[in-house]
Design a protein around this motif. Structure first.
Motif, short mmCIF file in Angstrom:
data_model
loop_
_atom_site.label_atom_id
_atom_site.label_comp_id
_atom_site.label_asym_id
_atom_site.label_seq_id
_atom_site.Cartn_x
_atom_site.Cartn_y
_atom_site.Cartn_z
N ARG A 63 0.84 -1.20 0.00
CA ARG A 63 0.00 0.00 0.00
C ARG A 63 0.89 1.26 0.00
N CYS A 64 2.19 1.06 0.25
CA CYS A 64 3.12 2.21 0.27
C CYS A 64 3.47 2.68 -1.13
N ASP A 65 2.96 1.99 -2.16
CA ASP A 65 3.43 2.26 -3.52
C ASP A 65 2.85 3.55 -4.12
N GLY A 98 12.97 -2.32 -5.71
CA GLY A 98 13.52 -2.96 -4.52
C GLY A 98 15.03 -2.80 -4.50
N GLY A 99 15.63 -2.65 -5.68
CA GLY A 99 17.08 -2.53 -5.79
C GLY A 99 17.65 -1.35 -5.00
N ILE A 100 16.86 -0.29 -4.87
CA ILE A 100 17.38 0.90 -4.18
C ILE A 100 17.56 0.61 -2.68
N ILE A 156 7.46 -6.87 -20.09
CA ILE A 156 8.19 -8.07 -19.66
C ILE A 156 7.62 -8.53 -18.33
N SER A 157 7.44 -7.56 -17.42
CA SER A 157 6.86 -7.89 -16.11
C SER A 157 5.78 -6.87 -15.77
N THR A 158 4.63 -7.39 -15.34
CA THR A 158 3.55 -6.48 -14.91
C THR A 158 3.87 -5.87 -13.54
N ASP A 159 4.97 -6.35 -12.91
CA ASP A 159 5.37 -5.78 -11.63
C ASP A 159 6.28 -4.56 -11.81
N ALA A 160 6.75 -4.33 -13.03
CA ALA A 160 7.51 -3.10 -13.30
C ALA A 160 6.52 -2.07 -13.84
N GLU A 161 5.49 -1.80 -13.04
CA GLU A 161 4.36 -0.96 -13.46
C GLU A 161 4.59 0.52 -13.21
N GLY A 162 5.45 0.84 -12.23
CA GLY A 162 5.66 2.24 -11.86
C GLY A 162 6.20 3.05 -13.02
N ARG A 163 7.20 2.50 -13.70
CA ARG A 163 7.82 3.21 -14.82
C ARG A 163 6.82 3.40 -15.97
N LEU A 164 5.86 2.48 -16.09
CA LEU A 164 4.86 2.59 -17.16
C LEU A 164 3.94 3.78 -16.90
N1 BES Z 1 6.67 -1.10 -6.05
C1 BES Z 1 7.76 -1.92 -6.43
C2 BES Z 1 9.09 -1.50 -5.82
C3 BES Z 1 9.22 -1.55 -4.31
C4 BES Z 1 9.92 -2.56 -3.70
C5 BES Z 1 8.69 -0.53 -3.52
C6 BES Z 1 10.06 -2.59 -2.32
C7 BES Z 1 8.83 -0.54 -2.14
C8 BES Z 1 9.53 -1.58 -1.55
C9 BES Z 1 7.93 -1.90 -7.96
O1 BES Z 1 6.78 -1.70 -8.70
C10 BES Z 1 8.49 -3.22 -8.38
O2 BES Z 1 7.83 -4.20 -8.20
N2 BES Z 1 9.72 -3.20 -8.91
C11 BES Z 1 10.38 -4.37 -9.37
C12 BES Z 1 10.85 -4.13 -10.78
C13 BES Z 1 11.35 -5.37 -11.46
C14 BES Z 1 10.19 -6.27 -11.82
C15 BES Z 1 12.08 -4.96 -12.72
C16 BES Z 1 11.58 -4.62 -8.44
O3 BES Z 1 12.25 -3.66 -8.05
O4 BES Z 1 11.80 -5.77 -8.09
#
Ligand code: BES
Ligand code: ZN
Ligand code: ZN
Length: 464
Positions: A250-252, A342-344, A308-316
Protein backbone atom coordinates in the motif's frame (compact mmCIF):
# COMPACT_ATOMS: atom_id res chain seq x y z
CA UNK A 1 -2.32 20.42 17.79
CA UNK A 2 -2.21 23.74 19.64
CA UNK A 3 0.98 25.82 19.59
CA UNK A 4 1.91 28.62 21.97
CA UNK A 5 5.12 30.56 22.50
CA UNK A 6 6.30 31.70 25.87
CA UNK A 7 9.30 32.90 27.88
CA UNK A 8 8.66 30.38 30.69
CA UNK A 9 7.51 26.77 30.74
CA UNK A 10 3.95 26.27 32.00
CA UNK A 11 3.09 22.62 31.30
CA UNK A 12 3.98 19.92 33.85
CA UNK A 13 5.89 18.03 31.14
CA UNK A 14 9.02 19.72 29.87
CA UNK A 15 11.46 18.71 27.18
CA UNK A 16 14.97 20.00 27.80
CA UNK A 17 18.04 19.44 25.59
CA UNK A 18 21.51 18.72 26.95
CA UNK A 19 24.88 18.37 25.31
CA UNK A 20 27.51 16.13 26.91
CA UNK A 21 29.21 19.26 28.20
CA UNK A 22 26.06 20.63 29.85
CA UNK A 23 24.79 17.34 31.31
CA UNK A 24 26.91 17.42 34.47
CA UNK A 25 23.95 18.67 36.54
CA UNK A 26 21.87 15.55 35.74
CA UNK A 27 23.34 12.51 37.51
CA UNK A 28 23.53 9.22 35.60
CA UNK A 29 22.85 10.82 32.23
CA UNK A 30 25.60 11.02 29.63
CA UNK A 31 23.48 13.01 27.09
CA UNK A 32 24.33 10.66 24.23
CA UNK A 33 22.57 11.45 20.96
CA UNK A 34 18.89 10.35 21.03
CA UNK A 35 19.10 9.15 24.65
CA UNK A 36 16.40 10.43 26.98
CA UNK A 37 15.91 10.34 30.73
CA UNK A 38 13.06 11.51 32.95
CA UNK A 39 13.38 13.33 36.28
CA UNK A 40 10.31 13.96 38.39
CA UNK A 41 9.82 17.01 40.59
CA UNK A 42 6.43 16.32 42.20
CA UNK A 43 3.91 16.15 39.35
CA UNK A 44 6.37 17.80 37.00
CA UNK A 45 8.33 15.57 34.63
CA UNK A 46 11.45 16.90 32.93
CA UNK A 47 12.45 14.87 29.90
CA UNK A 48 16.12 15.41 29.14
CA UNK A 49 17.16 14.75 25.54
CA UNK A 50 20.80 14.06 24.74
CA UNK A 51 22.49 15.93 21.89
CA UNK A 52 25.97 14.37 22.16
CA UNK A 53 29.03 16.60 21.89
CA UNK A 54 28.40 20.33 21.57
CA UNK A 55 30.76 20.71 18.62
CA UNK A 56 28.81 18.16 16.56
CA UNK A 57 25.29 19.47 17.23
CA UNK A 58 23.41 20.23 14.01
CA UNK A 59 19.79 20.87 13.14
CA UNK A 60 19.45 17.18 12.33
CA UNK A 61 20.72 16.15 15.77
CA UNK A 62 18.22 18.49 17.47
CA UNK A 63 15.34 17.30 15.26
CA UNK A 64 16.02 13.68 16.03
CA UNK A 65 16.51 14.27 19.79
CA UNK A 66 13.27 16.26 20.00
CA UNK A 67 11.41 13.40 18.30
CA UNK A 68 12.82 10.93 20.84
CA UNK A 69 11.78 13.32 23.64
CA UNK A 70 8.21 13.70 22.48
CA UNK A 71 7.84 9.94 22.05
CA UNK A 72 8.95 9.58 25.67
CA UNK A 73 6.32 12.13 26.75
CA UNK A 74 3.58 10.27 24.89
CA UNK A 75 4.73 6.98 26.40
CA UNK A 76 4.20 8.64 29.80
CA UNK A 77 0.73 9.66 28.55
CA UNK A 78 1.57 13.34 28.61
CA UNK A 79 0.12 15.07 25.54
CA UNK A 80 0.76 18.69 26.63
CA UNK A 81 4.46 19.54 26.54
CA UNK A 82 6.64 22.58 27.03
CA UNK A 83 9.75 22.45 24.92
CA UNK A 84 12.70 24.54 25.95
CA UNK A 85 14.53 25.77 22.83
CA UNK A 86 18.06 24.36 22.89
CA UNK A 87 20.84 26.77 23.82
CA UNK A 88 23.49 25.33 21.55
CA UNK A 89 23.69 28.14 19.04
CA UNK A 90 24.79 31.70 19.69
CA UNK A 91 21.22 32.51 20.66
CA UNK A 92 18.56 30.16 22.01
CA UNK A 93 16.54 31.07 18.94
CA UNK A 94 19.01 29.30 16.65
CA UNK A 95 17.71 25.82 17.20
CA UNK A 96 14.02 26.13 17.96
CA UNK A 97 12.92 25.32 14.39
CA UNK A 98 14.45 21.80 14.14
CA UNK A 99 13.30 21.17 17.73
CA UNK A 100 9.69 22.02 16.85
CA UNK A 101 9.97 20.05 13.62
CA UNK A 102 11.16 17.02 15.61
CA UNK A 103 8.24 17.39 18.02
CA UNK A 104 5.59 17.49 15.29
CA UNK A 105 7.15 14.70 13.21
CA UNK A 106 8.12 12.52 16.19
CA UNK A 107 4.70 12.97 17.82
CA UNK A 108 3.02 11.26 14.87
CA UNK A 109 1.59 7.79 15.19
CA UNK A 110 -0.98 6.05 12.98
CA UNK A 111 -3.54 4.87 15.55
CA UNK A 112 -6.73 4.79 13.46
CA UNK A 113 -7.06 1.03 13.76
CA UNK A 114 -6.04 0.73 17.43
CA UNK A 115 -8.89 0.35 19.92
CA UNK A 116 -6.68 1.77 22.62
CA UNK A 117 -5.91 5.13 21.00
CA UNK A 118 -2.82 5.74 23.14
CA UNK A 119 -1.83 9.30 23.95
CA UNK A 120 -1.69 11.91 21.19
CA UNK A 121 0.14 15.22 21.17
CA UNK A 122 -2.39 17.96 21.92
CA UNK A 123 -0.54 21.15 22.98
CA UNK A 124 3.02 22.33 22.49
CA UNK A 125 4.44 25.35 24.26
CA UNK A 126 7.67 26.57 22.71
CA UNK A 127 9.84 28.24 25.34
CA UNK A 128 12.50 30.70 24.18
CA UNK A 129 13.38 34.18 22.95
CA UNK A 130 12.94 35.72 19.56
CA UNK A 131 10.52 33.14 18.18
CA UNK A 132 7.68 34.62 16.16
CA UNK A 133 4.23 33.03 16.10
CA UNK A 134 4.25 33.29 12.32
CA UNK A 135 7.52 31.44 11.71
CA UNK A 136 6.78 28.80 14.35
CA UNK A 137 3.32 28.36 12.82
CA UNK A 138 4.90 27.69 9.42
CA UNK A 139 7.24 25.03 10.81
CA UNK A 140 4.30 23.39 12.57
CA UNK A 141 2.18 23.49 9.42
CA UNK A 142 4.88 21.88 7.27
CA UNK A 143 5.11 19.09 9.84
CA UNK A 144 1.36 18.65 9.59
CA UNK A 145 1.63 18.40 5.80
CA UNK A 146 4.20 15.59 6.25
CA UNK A 147 1.81 13.87 8.66
CA UNK A 148 -1.03 14.27 6.15
CA UNK A 149 1.10 12.48 3.56
CA UNK A 150 1.88 9.72 6.09
CA UNK A 151 -1.82 9.23 6.86
CA UNK A 152 -2.63 8.79 3.16
CA UNK A 153 0.03 6.08 2.77
CA UNK A 154 -0.86 4.26 5.98
CA UNK A 155 -4.57 4.02 5.09
CA UNK A 156 -5.97 0.72 3.78
CA UNK A 157 -5.57 0.28 0.03
CA UNK A 158 -9.29 -0.36 -0.45
CA UNK A 159 -10.03 3.04 1.10
CA UNK A 160 -7.13 5.06 -0.35
CA UNK A 161 -7.88 3.97 -3.94
CA UNK A 162 -7.20 6.16 -6.99
CA UNK A 163 -10.50 8.06 -6.86
CA UNK A 164 -10.16 8.66 -3.11
CA UNK A 165 -6.75 10.22 -3.66
CA UNK A 166 -8.10 12.27 -6.56
CA UNK A 167 -10.81 13.58 -4.19
CA UNK A 168 -8.16 14.53 -1.64
CA UNK A 169 -6.29 16.35 -4.40
CA UNK A 170 -9.43 18.24 -5.42
CA UNK A 171 -9.96 19.26 -1.82
CA UNK A 172 -6.38 20.49 -1.44
CA UNK A 173 -6.65 22.45 -4.70
CA UNK A 174 -9.94 24.06 -3.66
CA UNK A 175 -8.62 25.08 -0.23
CA UNK A 176 -5.42 26.49 -1.69
CA UNK A 177 -7.07 28.42 -4.53
CA UNK A 178 -5.48 26.10 -7.11
CA UNK A 179 -6.88 24.44 -10.21
CA UNK A 180 -7.20 20.65 -10.40
CA UNK A 181 -7.51 18.63 -13.60
CA UNK A 182 -8.65 15.05 -13.02
CA UNK A 183 -8.65 12.53 -15.87
CA UNK A 184 -10.91 9.55 -15.19
CA UNK A 185 -10.55 6.18 -16.96
CA UNK A 186 -12.47 7.22 -20.11
CA UNK A 187 -10.34 10.35 -20.66
CA UNK A 188 -7.19 8.37 -19.89
CA UNK A 189 -8.08 5.99 -22.75
CA UNK A 190 -9.29 8.77 -25.03
CA UNK A 191 -6.18 10.89 -24.60
CA UNK A 192 -4.01 7.84 -25.29
CA UNK A 193 -2.40 7.21 -21.90
CA UNK A 194 -2.49 3.51 -22.72
CA UNK A 195 0.27 2.46 -20.34
CA UNK A 196 -1.62 3.96 -17.41
CA UNK A 197 -4.86 2.38 -18.66
CA UNK A 198 -3.16 -1.03 -18.99
CA UNK A 199 -1.75 -0.96 -15.45
CA UNK A 200 -5.12 0.05 -14.01
CA UNK A 201 -7.20 -2.41 -16.03
CA UNK A 202 -7.21 -5.34 -13.60
CA UNK A 203 -8.88 -3.47 -10.77
CA UNK A 204 -12.40 -2.48 -9.84
CA UNK A 205 -10.83 0.81 -8.70
CA UNK A 206 -10.12 2.58 -12.01
CA UNK A 207 -7.06 4.77 -12.65
CA UNK A 208 -6.86 8.56 -12.38
CA UNK A 209 -4.43 11.23 -13.46
CA UNK A 210 -4.52 14.38 -11.32
CA UNK A 211 -2.72 17.65 -12.09
CA UNK A 212 -2.92 20.48 -9.55
CA UNK A 213 -1.51 23.82 -10.58
CA UNK A 214 -0.18 26.36 -8.07
CA UNK A 215 0.60 29.75 -9.60
CA UNK A 216 2.37 31.88 -7.00
CA UNK A 217 4.25 33.90 -9.62
CA UNK A 218 1.91 34.44 -12.59
CA UNK A 219 4.37 36.88 -14.22
CA UNK A 220 6.97 34.13 -14.63
CA UNK A 221 7.09 31.26 -17.11
CA UNK A 222 9.26 29.20 -14.74
CA UNK A 223 7.40 26.13 -13.52
CA UNK A 224 8.43 23.01 -11.65
CA UNK A 225 6.49 19.79 -12.20
CA UNK A 226 6.38 17.26 -9.36
CA UNK A 227 5.17 13.86 -10.51
CA UNK A 228 4.35 11.19 -7.92
CA UNK A 229 3.96 7.45 -8.50
CA UNK A 230 0.54 6.56 -7.14
CA UNK A 231 0.08 2.79 -7.25
CA UNK A 232 -2.49 2.47 -4.47
CA UNK A 233 -1.63 -1.22 -4.13
CA UNK A 234 1.06 -3.08 -6.04
CA UNK A 235 0.19 -6.77 -6.10
CA UNK A 236 2.65 -7.21 -8.98
CA UNK A 237 -0.29 -8.04 -11.28
CA UNK A 238 0.05 -11.33 -13.23
CA UNK A 239 3.67 -11.37 -12.01
CA UNK A 240 2.21 -11.62 -8.53
CA UNK A 241 4.47 -10.64 -5.65
CA UNK A 242 5.23 -13.42 -3.15
CA UNK A 243 4.68 -13.38 0.61
CA UNK A 244 7.37 -11.31 2.23
CA UNK A 245 7.24 -8.70 -0.52
CA UNK A 246 3.55 -7.90 -0.90
CA UNK A 247 2.52 -6.95 2.64
CA UNK A 248 3.73 -3.34 2.52
CA UNK A 249 2.62 -2.55 -1.02
CA UNK A 250 0.00 0.00 0.00
CA UNK A 251 3.12 2.21 0.27
CA UNK A 252 3.43 2.26 -3.52
CA UNK A 253 1.56 5.57 -3.75
CA UNK A 254 3.99 7.35 -1.42
CA UNK A 255 5.30 9.47 -4.31
CA UNK A 256 1.79 10.82 -4.96
CA UNK A 257 1.20 11.30 -1.23
CA UNK A 258 4.39 13.38 -0.98
CA UNK A 259 3.34 15.50 -3.96
CA UNK A 260 -0.01 16.16 -2.26
CA UNK A 261 1.75 17.04 1.00
CA UNK A 262 3.81 19.62 -0.89
CA UNK A 263 0.79 21.07 -2.74
CA UNK A 264 -1.15 21.35 0.52
CA UNK A 265 1.77 23.28 2.01
CA UNK A 266 2.11 25.59 -1.02
CA UNK A 267 -1.58 26.49 -0.85
CA UNK A 268 -1.01 27.97 2.61
CA UNK A 269 2.64 29.15 2.56
CA UNK A 270 2.09 30.84 -0.82
CA UNK A 271 5.68 31.29 -2.06
CA UNK A 272 6.31 33.26 -5.32
CA UNK A 273 6.84 30.20 -7.54
CA UNK A 274 4.85 28.09 -9.99
CA UNK A 275 4.39 24.37 -9.42
CA UNK A 276 2.30 21.69 -11.05
CA UNK A 277 1.73 18.60 -8.90
CA UNK A 278 0.89 15.41 -10.76
CA UNK A 279 -0.45 12.21 -9.18
CA UNK A 280 -0.60 9.18 -11.45
CA UNK A 281 -2.95 6.78 -9.74
CA UNK A 282 -3.75 3.12 -10.40
CA UNK A 283 -4.26 -0.12 -8.54
CA UNK A 284 -1.95 -2.81 -9.96
CA UNK A 285 -4.25 -5.78 -9.42
CA UNK A 286 -4.19 -9.41 -10.45
CA UNK A 287 -7.30 -10.80 -12.14
CA UNK A 288 -8.89 -11.82 -15.42
CA UNK A 289 -8.92 -8.25 -16.75
CA UNK A 290 -5.35 -7.45 -15.72
CA UNK A 291 -2.76 -6.72 -18.44
CA UNK A 292 -0.42 -9.52 -19.51
CA UNK A 293 3.33 -10.06 -19.74
CA UNK A 294 4.27 -10.22 -23.44
CA UNK A 295 1.69 -7.60 -24.46
CA UNK A 296 2.80 -4.50 -26.34
CA UNK A 297 1.23 -1.10 -25.66
CA UNK A 298 1.73 2.28 -27.28
CA UNK A 299 2.34 5.04 -24.78
CA UNK A 300 0.98 8.60 -24.83
CA UNK A 301 4.31 9.69 -26.34
CA UNK A 302 3.93 7.29 -29.27
CA UNK A 303 6.75 4.95 -28.19
CA UNK A 304 5.70 1.31 -27.92
CA UNK A 305 6.54 -0.81 -24.88
CA UNK A 306 6.84 -4.57 -24.48
CA UNK A 307 5.61 -5.67 -21.07
CA UNK A 308 8.19 -8.07 -19.66
CA UNK A 309 6.86 -7.89 -16.11
CA UNK A 310 3.55 -6.48 -14.91
CA UNK A 311 5.37 -5.78 -11.63
CA UNK A 312 7.51 -3.10 -13.30
CA UNK A 313 4.36 -0.96 -13.46
CA UNK A 314 5.66 2.24 -11.86
CA UNK A 315 7.82 3.21 -14.82
CA UNK A 316 4.86 2.59 -17.16
CA UNK A 317 2.47 4.95 -15.40
CA UNK A 318 5.25 7.50 -14.87
CA UNK A 319 6.15 7.42 -18.57
CA UNK A 320 2.62 8.45 -19.51
CA UNK A 321 2.34 10.98 -16.68
CA UNK A 322 5.64 12.68 -17.56
CA UNK A 323 4.83 12.96 -21.28
CA UNK A 324 1.29 14.17 -20.64
CA UNK A 325 2.49 16.73 -18.10
CA UNK A 326 5.11 18.02 -20.55
CA UNK A 327 2.49 18.50 -23.26
CA UNK A 328 -0.21 19.99 -21.09
CA UNK A 329 1.83 22.17 -18.69
CA UNK A 330 5.21 22.84 -20.38
CA UNK A 331 7.26 22.71 -17.15
CA UNK A 332 10.80 24.12 -16.91
CA UNK A 333 11.90 21.00 -15.00
CA UNK A 334 10.36 17.73 -13.88
CA UNK A 335 11.02 15.92 -10.62
CA UNK A 336 9.40 12.54 -10.18
CA UNK A 337 9.15 10.66 -6.88
CA UNK A 338 8.56 6.95 -6.98
CA UNK A 339 8.78 3.82 -4.87
CA UNK A 340 10.24 2.36 -8.04
CA UNK A 341 12.62 -0.48 -7.24
CA UNK A 342 13.52 -2.96 -4.52
CA UNK A 343 17.08 -2.53 -5.79
CA UNK A 344 17.38 0.90 -4.18
CA UNK A 345 16.95 -0.78 -0.77
CA UNK A 346 19.90 -3.02 -1.60
CA UNK A 347 22.01 -0.03 -2.68
CA UNK A 348 21.15 2.61 -0.10
CA UNK A 349 19.04 1.01 2.63
CA UNK A 350 16.26 2.92 4.35
CA UNK A 351 17.92 6.26 5.13
CA UNK A 352 18.83 7.62 1.68
CA UNK A 353 16.87 7.87 -1.57
CA UNK A 354 18.29 7.37 -5.06
CA UNK A 355 18.78 10.44 -7.26
CA UNK A 356 18.93 10.15 -11.06
CA UNK A 357 19.10 13.13 -13.37
CA UNK A 358 19.93 14.37 -16.85
CA UNK A 359 20.92 17.78 -15.43
CA UNK A 360 23.89 18.39 -13.12
CA UNK A 361 22.59 21.70 -11.81
CA UNK A 362 19.18 20.27 -10.88
CA UNK A 363 20.82 17.21 -9.31
CA UNK A 364 23.18 19.42 -7.30
CA UNK A 365 20.36 21.59 -5.99
CA UNK A 366 18.29 18.55 -5.01
CA UNK A 367 21.29 16.97 -3.29
CA UNK A 368 21.84 20.17 -1.28
CA UNK A 369 18.15 20.30 -0.28
CA UNK A 370 18.49 16.71 0.88
CA UNK A 371 21.45 17.52 3.12
CA UNK A 372 19.65 20.51 4.62
CA UNK A 373 16.33 18.83 5.21
CA UNK A 374 17.83 15.56 6.48
CA UNK A 375 15.95 13.71 3.69
CA UNK A 376 19.13 12.59 1.99
CA UNK A 377 19.78 11.71 -1.65
CA UNK A 378 22.64 9.98 -3.42
CA UNK A 379 23.16 10.22 -7.18
CA UNK A 380 23.51 7.28 -9.58
CA UNK A 381 24.78 7.37 -13.18
CA UNK A 382 22.62 7.05 -16.30
CA UNK A 383 25.23 5.87 -18.81
CA UNK A 384 24.28 5.08 -22.40
CA UNK A 385 25.10 1.36 -21.88
CA UNK A 386 22.11 1.04 -19.56
CA UNK A 387 19.73 2.45 -22.18
CA UNK A 388 20.88 -0.28 -24.61
CA UNK A 389 19.49 -2.91 -22.22
CA UNK A 390 15.99 -1.37 -22.38
CA UNK A 391 15.56 -1.95 -26.14
CA UNK A 392 12.99 -4.51 -27.25
CA UNK A 393 12.94 -6.82 -30.29
CA UNK A 394 9.17 -6.47 -30.74
CA UNK A 395 8.63 -2.86 -29.59
CA UNK A 396 10.64 0.33 -29.05
CA UNK A 397 11.29 -0.39 -25.40
CA UNK A 398 10.93 -3.17 -22.86
CA UNK A 399 9.86 -2.39 -19.30
CA UNK A 400 12.58 -4.58 -17.71
CA UNK A 401 16.21 -4.57 -18.80
CA UNK A 402 18.01 -7.49 -20.45
CA UNK A 403 20.61 -7.53 -17.66
CA UNK A 404 20.65 -10.80 -15.72
CA UNK A 405 19.40 -11.22 -12.15
CA UNK A 406 17.97 -7.74 -11.79
CA UNK A 407 21.41 -6.14 -11.97
CA UNK A 408 21.33 -2.31 -11.76
CA UNK A 409 17.53 -2.42 -11.60
CA UNK A 410 17.21 1.05 -10.05
CA UNK A 411 19.29 2.59 -12.84
CA UNK A 412 17.54 0.75 -15.66
CA UNK A 413 14.16 1.70 -14.16
CA UNK A 414 15.22 5.36 -14.16
CA UNK A 415 16.58 4.97 -17.70
CA UNK A 416 13.14 3.82 -18.88
CA UNK A 417 11.52 6.99 -17.50
CA UNK A 418 14.27 9.12 -19.06
CA UNK A 419 13.20 7.87 -22.52
CA UNK A 420 9.98 9.86 -22.08
CA UNK A 421 11.53 13.07 -20.78
CA UNK A 422 13.72 14.08 -23.75
CA UNK A 423 15.49 17.42 -23.20
CA UNK A 424 13.55 18.79 -20.23
CA UNK A 425 15.74 18.99 -17.10
CA UNK A 426 14.55 16.05 -15.05
CA UNK A 427 15.32 14.25 -11.83
CA UNK A 428 13.94 10.97 -10.55
CA UNK A 429 13.93 10.14 -6.85
CA UNK A 430 13.65 6.44 -6.05
CA UNK A 431 12.07 6.46 -2.60
CA UNK A 432 11.30 2.73 -2.31
CA UNK A 433 13.70 2.45 0.65
CA UNK A 434 12.83 5.67 2.46
CA UNK A 435 9.05 5.98 2.10
CA UNK A 436 8.06 3.19 4.46
CA UNK A 437 9.80 2.08 7.65
CA UNK A 438 9.00 -1.51 8.62
CA UNK A 439 11.05 -1.17 11.78
CA UNK A 440 10.34 0.80 14.98
CA UNK A 441 10.45 4.60 14.94
CA UNK A 442 13.91 6.21 14.81
CA UNK A 443 14.37 9.95 15.32
CA UNK A 444 11.73 11.82 13.35
CA UNK A 445 11.06 8.75 11.18
CA UNK A 446 8.02 6.86 12.47
CA UNK A 447 7.14 3.22 11.94
CA UNK A 448 5.27 2.66 8.62
CA UNK A 449 4.81 5.65 6.26
CA UNK A 450 7.51 8.31 6.67
CA UNK A 451 6.26 11.17 4.47
CA UNK A 452 9.69 11.25 2.80
CA UNK A 453 10.05 13.96 0.18
CA UNK A 454 7.68 16.64 1.48
CA UNK A 455 10.29 18.58 3.45
CA UNK A 456 12.99 17.90 0.86
CA UNK A 457 10.90 19.35 -1.97
CA UNK A 458 9.68 22.35 0.04
CA UNK A 459 13.33 23.09 0.81
CA UNK A 460 14.29 22.65 -2.87
CA UNK A 461 11.47 24.97 -3.95
CA UNK A 462 12.54 27.53 -1.35
CA UNK A 463 9.00 27.46 0.00
CA UNK A 464 9.42 27.19 3.74
N1 BES B 1 6.67 -1.10 -6.05
C1 BES B 1 7.76 -1.92 -6.43
C2 BES B 1 9.09 -1.50 -5.82
C3 BES B 1 9.22 -1.55 -4.31
C4 BES B 1 9.92 -2.56 -3.70
C5 BES B 1 8.69 -0.53 -3.52
C6 BES B 1 10.06 -2.59 -2.32
C7 BES B 1 8.83 -0.54 -2.14
C8 BES B 1 9.53 -1.58 -1.55
C9 BES B 1 7.93 -1.90 -7.96
O1 BES B 1 6.78 -1.70 -8.70
C10 BES B 1 8.49 -3.22 -8.38
O2 BES B 1 7.83 -4.20 -8.20
N2 BES B 1 9.72 -3.20 -8.91
C11 BES B 1 10.38 -4.37 -9.37
C12 BES B 1 10.85 -4.13 -10.78
C13 BES B 1 11.35 -5.37 -11.46
C14 BES B 1 10.19 -6.27 -11.82
C15 BES B 1 12.08 -4.96 -12.72
C16 BES B 1 11.58 -4.62 -8.44
O3 BES B 1 12.25 -3.66 -8.05
O4 BES B 1 11.80 -5.77 -8.09
ZN1 ZN C 1 5.67 -3.51 -9.04
ZN1 ZN D 1 5.28 -0.61 -7.71
Amino acid sequence: MKLSISKNAHFPTQIVFLTKESAAGVPDFAAKKNDTTVRYEGKKAVIYCGLGEKEAVSGGVVRSAAAAGVRKALELKRGDVSIVAPQVGRRSGDCWAPALEGIVLGGYKFTKYKTDKECALSSVELVGDGISQRSAGRVLFIGECVNFSRDLVNENAHIAHPDFIAQQARFIAKNGGMTAEVLAEKEIEKKGLRLLAAVGRGSEYPPRLVCIEYRGNPGSKDKTALVGKGITFDSGGQNLKPTGHIETMRCDMAGSAAVLGVMKALGVLRPRINVVGVCVLAHNAIGEHAYFPGDVYTSYSGKSVEIISTDAEGRLVLADAVSYCKDAYRPSRIIDLATLTGGILTSLGTTTAGLFSNDDDLAGRLFAAGEESGERLWRFPLYEEYAETMKSDIADLRNVSTLAKGYASSITGATFIQEFVDKTPWAHLDIAGTAFNEEKARGEVPQFATGFGVRLLLKFLGAE
